[in-house]
Write a protein that holds these residues in place. Structure first.
Motif, short mmCIF file in Angstrom:
data_model
loop_
_atom_site.label_atom_id
_atom_site.label_comp_id
_atom_site.label_asym_id
_atom_site.label_seq_id
_atom_site.Cartn_x
_atom_site.Cartn_y
_atom_site.Cartn_z
N LEU A 182 70.53 27.62 39.61
CA LEU A 182 69.19 27.25 40.06
C LEU A 182 68.69 26.08 39.23
O LEU A 182 68.88 26.03 38.02
N TYR A 183 68.03 25.17 39.90
CA TYR A 183 67.51 23.95 39.26
C TYR A 183 66.00 23.91 39.37
O TYR A 183 65.42 24.37 40.36
N TYR A 184 65.39 23.30 38.38
CA TYR A 184 64.00 22.87 38.48
C TYR A 184 64.07 21.35 38.35
O TYR A 184 64.47 20.83 37.30
N GLY A 185 63.74 20.65 39.40
CA GLY A 185 63.95 19.21 39.42
C GLY A 185 65.44 18.93 39.32
O GLY A 185 66.24 19.49 40.04
N LYS A 186 65.81 18.09 38.37
CA LYS A 186 67.22 17.73 38.20
C LYS A 186 67.91 18.53 37.10
O LYS A 186 69.05 18.27 36.75
N GLU A 187 67.20 19.51 36.55
CA GLU A 187 67.72 20.25 35.41
C GLU A 187 68.15 21.66 35.81
O GLU A 187 67.41 22.40 36.46
N VAL A 188 69.36 22.05 35.40
CA VAL A 188 69.84 23.42 35.62
C VAL A 188 69.05 24.33 34.68
O VAL A 188 69.03 24.10 33.48
#
Length: 176
Positions: free
Chosen positions: A129-135
């Motif tokens: 799962l990502y928030y924006g481009k970050e895992v």
């Protein structure tokens, strides 16, 4: 916009192609759809949802969750259609939120670059799962991943509870 169409799919396609291009080019601020003729009329709810979907597609108004999904290929690590439907059912009521559902890690992160949250197949039976481009969460079992996505959306304060049908009707009545 007036139409003689009596098929809901034809109407959605018709207004999307005829009106959507005008709205996208900045040649309008909204839409009013009216059915003419003796044919059976579309429900007010259908016309409202179709009109708001057109406005959202033209980036003029956000009334529901936006979904981005890959087209699926041989690398897809889960049933993309079934999973996307489950995610839409759980999160489709969140205006202003974009959720990307990507079948694999190869193109997923690049294709979902503008999404608020990402759901990406990484290993057989596992999702990141990502928030924006970050895992932010790794190797979540497929069976738990939709609930984990909901928890992630809540964690970033972008969750609102789904309105019941009675609350929706009251909101429509108050707006009228």
């Amino acid at each position: 916009y007036q139409t003689e169409s009596s098929n809901s799919n034809d109407l959605a396609l018709e207004i999307g192609t005829r009106i959507g291009s005008l709205l996208t080019d900045g040649d309008g601020d909204g839409i009013l759809v009216e059915q003419i003729g003796q044919k059976q009329h579309f429900s007010l709810d259908f016309l409202r949802k179709t009109s708001f979907s057109l406005l959202q597609g033209c980036r003029m108004r956000s009334t529901k969750t936006e979904f981005v999904s890959c087209p699926s290929c041989g690398r897809t690590l889960f049933d993309l259609q079934e999973t996307t439907a489950r995610i839409q059912d759980a999160t489709g009521h969140l205006p202003g939120v974009t959720v990307a559902v990507m079948g694999c890690i190869v193109n997923g992160p690049g294709e979902m670059a503008d999404a608020d949250f990402g759901y990406v197949g990484t290993l057989p039976g596992k999702v990141d799962l990502y928030y924006g481009k970050e895992v932010v969460k790794k190797s979540i079992p497929n069976d738990d991943a939709v609930d984990a996505l909901i928890d992630l959306i809540k964690e970033y304060d972008m969750w609102v509870d789904k309105e019941t049908e009675e609350e929706e009707e009251e909101a429509l009545t108050a707006a009228a």
